[in-house]
Design a protein around this motif. Structure first.
Motif, mmCIF file in Angstrom:
data_model
loop_
_atom_site.group_PDB
_atom_site.id
_atom_site.type_symbol
_atom_site.label_atom_id
_atom_site.label_comp_id
_atom_site.label_asym_id
_atom_site.label_seq_id
_atom_site.Cartn_x
_atom_site.Cartn_y
_atom_site.Cartn_z
ATOM 1 N N GLY A 24 -0.736 -0.743 18.036
ATOM 2 C CA GLY A 24 0.682 -0.967 18.327
ATOM 3 C C GLY A 24 1.272 -2.089 17.443
ATOM 4 O O GLY A 24 2.483 -2.000 17.038
ATOM 5 N N ALA A 25 0.690 -3.133 17.190
ATOM 6 C CA ALA A 25 1.182 -4.265 16.465
ATOM 7 C C ALA A 25 1.446 -3.818 14.968
ATOM 8 O O ALA A 25 2.489 -3.989 14.303
ATOM 9 N N SER A 26 0.453 -3.013 14.641
ATOM 10 C CA SER A 26 0.620 -2.434 13.114
ATOM 11 C C SER A 26 1.750 -1.333 13.261
ATOM 12 O O SER A 26 2.450 -1.520 12.121
ATOM 13 N N TYR A 27 1.762 -0.705 14.094
ATOM 14 C CA TYR A 27 2.873 0.236 14.102
ATOM 15 C C TYR A 27 4.356 -0.586 14.129
ATOM 16 O O TYR A 27 5.374 -0.211 13.442
ATOM 17 N N ILE A 28 4.331 -1.536 14.933
ATOM 18 C CA ILE A 28 5.672 -2.299 15.174
ATOM 19 C C ILE A 28 5.897 -3.094 13.884
ATOM 20 O O ILE A 28 7.079 -3.110 13.276
ATOM 21 N N LEU A 29 4.975 -3.750 13.635
ATOM 22 C CA LEU A 29 5.065 -4.767 12.470
ATOM 23 C C LEU A 29 5.173 -4.295 11.014
ATOM 24 O O LEU A 29 5.274 -4.768 9.954
ATOM 25 N N GLY A 30 4.582 -2.791 10.741
ATOM 26 C CA GLY A 30 4.303 -2.172 9.661
ATOM 27 C C GLY A 30 5.705 -1.831 8.715
ATOM 28 O O GLY A 30 6.650 -1.944 9.427
ATOM 29 N N ASP A 31 5.514 -1.663 7.293
ATOM 30 C CA ASP A 31 6.383 -1.422 6.662
ATOM 31 C C ASP A 31 6.853 0.176 6.998
ATOM 32 O O ASP A 31 6.242 1.059 6.921
ATOM 33 N N LYS A 32 8.447 0.303 7.472
ATOM 34 C CA LYS A 32 8.846 1.593 7.773
ATOM 35 C C LYS A 32 9.318 2.711 6.480
ATOM 36 O O LYS A 32 9.565 3.615 6.752
ATOM 37 N N GLN A 33 9.595 1.749 5.299
ATOM 38 C CA GLN A 33 10.233 2.707 4.414
ATOM 39 C C GLN A 33 9.350 2.479 3.156
ATOM 40 O O GLN A 33 9.646 1.469 2.362
ATOM 41 N N PRO A 34 8.141 3.026 3.034
ATOM 42 C CA PRO A 34 7.303 2.654 1.896
ATOM 43 C C PRO A 34 7.924 3.200 0.445
ATOM 44 O O PRO A 34 8.856 4.143 0.330
ATOM 45 N N ASP A 35 7.616 2.342 -0.566
ATOM 46 C CA ASP A 35 8.069 2.878 -1.855
ATOM 47 C C ASP A 35 7.323 3.799 -2.526
ATOM 48 O O ASP A 35 6.360 4.085 -1.995
ATOM 49 N N ARG A 36 7.738 4.164 -3.824
ATOM 50 C CA ARG A 36 7.203 5.053 -4.705
ATOM 51 C C ARG A 36 5.772 4.606 -4.786
ATOM 52 O O ARG A 36 4.932 5.521 -5.005
ATOM 53 N N GLU A 37 5.215 3.276 -5.093
ATOM 54 C CA GLU A 37 4.097 2.931 -5.593
ATOM 55 C C GLU A 37 2.956 2.897 -4.203
ATOM 56 O O GLU A 37 2.141 2.981 -4.497
ATOM 57 N N LYS A 38 3.870 2.736 -3.039
ATOM 58 C CA LYS A 38 2.842 2.519 -2.056
ATOM 59 C C LYS A 38 2.183 4.145 -1.588
ATOM 60 O O LYS A 38 1.085 4.293 -1.207
ATOM 61 N N VAL A 39 2.997 5.520 -1.893
ATOM 62 C CA VAL A 39 2.535 6.459 -1.364
ATOM 63 C C VAL A 39 2.108 7.101 -2.655
ATOM 64 O O VAL A 39 1.456 8.305 -2.484
ATOM 65 N N SER A 40 1.857 6.578 -3.704
ATOM 66 C CA SER A 40 1.210 7.329 -4.988
ATOM 67 C C SER A 40 -0.395 6.700 -5.062
ATOM 68 O O SER A 40 -0.669 5.949 -4.223
ATOM 69 N N ALA A 41 -0.966 7.834 -5.418
ATOM 70 C CA ALA A 41 -2.586 7.857 -5.630
ATOM 71 C C ALA A 41 -2.885 6.612 -6.348
ATOM 72 O O ALA A 41 -2.239 6.374 -7.338
ATOM 73 N N TYR A 42 -3.683 5.676 -6.045
ATOM 74 C CA TYR A 42 -4.169 4.475 -6.729
ATOM 75 C C TYR A 42 -5.479 4.994 -7.591
ATOM 76 O O TYR A 42 -6.252 5.275 -7.123
ATOM 77 N N GLU A 43 -5.543 4.509 -8.815
ATOM 78 C CA GLU A 43 -6.698 4.857 -9.619
ATOM 79 C C GLU A 43 -6.765 3.685 -10.799
ATOM 80 O O GLU A 43 -6.321 3.907 -11.769
ATOM 81 N N CYS A 44 -7.362 2.503 -10.058
ATOM 82 C CA CYS A 44 -7.879 1.396 -10.767
ATOM 83 C C CYS A 44 -6.528 0.951 -11.882
ATOM 84 O O CYS A 44 -6.640 0.315 -12.783
ATOM 85 N N GLY A 45 -5.424 0.769 -11.200
ATOM 86 C CA GLY A 45 -4.305 0.275 -11.739
ATOM 87 C C GLY A 45 -3.501 0.996 -12.853
ATOM 88 O O GLY A 45 -2.326 0.614 -13.214
ATOM 89 N N PHE A 46 -4.115 2.251 -12.943
ATOM 90 C CA PHE A 46 -3.453 3.190 -14.250
ATOM 91 C C PHE A 46 -2.681 4.427 -13.347
ATOM 92 O O PHE A 46 -2.906 4.689 -12.175
ATOM 93 N N ASP A 47 -1.873 5.159 -14.004
ATOM 94 C CA ASP A 47 -1.226 6.088 -13.441
ATOM 95 C C ASP A 47 -2.281 7.191 -13.340
ATOM 96 O O ASP A 47 -2.969 7.159 -14.125
ATOM 97 N N PRO A 48 -2.315 8.153 -12.212
ATOM 98 C CA PRO A 48 -3.242 8.828 -12.033
ATOM 99 C C PRO A 48 -3.355 9.858 -12.994
ATOM 100 O O PRO A 48 -2.403 10.428 -13.685
ATOM 101 N N PHE A 49 -4.590 10.192 -13.586
ATOM 102 C CA PHE A 49 -4.667 11.000 -14.606
ATOM 103 C C PHE A 49 -4.367 12.822 -14.203
ATOM 104 O O PHE A 49 -4.144 13.728 -15.101
ATOM 105 N N GLY A 50 -4.748 13.089 -12.994
ATOM 106 C CA GLY A 50 -4.819 14.419 -12.568
ATOM 107 C C GLY A 50 -4.074 14.520 -11.167
ATOM 108 O O GLY A 50 -3.573 13.617 -10.677
ATOM 109 N N THR A 51 -4.135 15.729 -10.589
ATOM 110 C CA THR A 51 -3.588 15.716 -9.251
ATOM 111 C C THR A 51 -4.545 14.938 -8.405
ATOM 112 O O THR A 51 -5.867 15.228 -8.535
ATOM 113 N N PRO A 52 -4.102 14.364 -7.394
ATOM 114 C CA PRO A 52 -5.004 13.735 -6.408
ATOM 115 C C PRO A 52 -5.653 14.606 -5.504
ATOM 116 O O PRO A 52 -6.742 14.218 -4.702
ATOM 117 N N GLY A 53 -5.339 15.707 -5.235
ATOM 118 C CA GLY A 53 -5.849 16.464 -4.350
ATOM 119 C C GLY A 53 -6.737 17.682 -4.894
ATOM 120 O O GLY A 53 -6.817 18.784 -4.468
#
Length: 118
Positions: A24-53
């Protein structure tokens, strides 16, 4: 009557309540509007090379399931070794049948080529 289990019940209730409070605390205090970097796949600091799925090979899952089966076999085998002399005739033959079925399953997988990694 079951007074020795009250400690387990208290621990179970405590863990459920604590999990609910933290979630509940995580839901209440969490970020409600994630930006593009938060929802993108993380691959060692680089842009993803292929599709993450990308799908995994089914052989990977087969090897994983076989590992789990034989890992559980060991968890059944350890307690049996401790009490082998106490449950000798019935327990011994039960474990022999259990190990025979697992061995036959392993031989079947081996002959079908399920353990070959290509």
């Amino acid at each position: 009557m079951y007074t020795e289990f009250y400690g387990i019940l208290v621990l179970l209730i405590f863990s459920v309540v604590l999990s609910a409070i933290i979630s509940g605390a995580s839901y209440i205090l969490g970020d409600k509007q994630p930006d593009r970097e938060k929802v993108s796949a993380y691959e060692c600091g680089f842009d993803p090379f292929g599709t993450p799925g990308r799908p995994f090979s089914i052989r990977f899952f087969l090897i994983g399931i076989l590992f789990l089966i034989f890992d559980l076999e060991i968890s059944f085998l350890f307690p049996w070794c401790v009490v082998c002399n106490q449950v000798f005739p019935f327990g011994y033959w039960t474990m022999i049948v259990f190990l025979a079925v697992l061995t036959l399953g392993l031989v079947y997988e081996w002959l079908k080529g399920g353990l070959e990694w290509e």
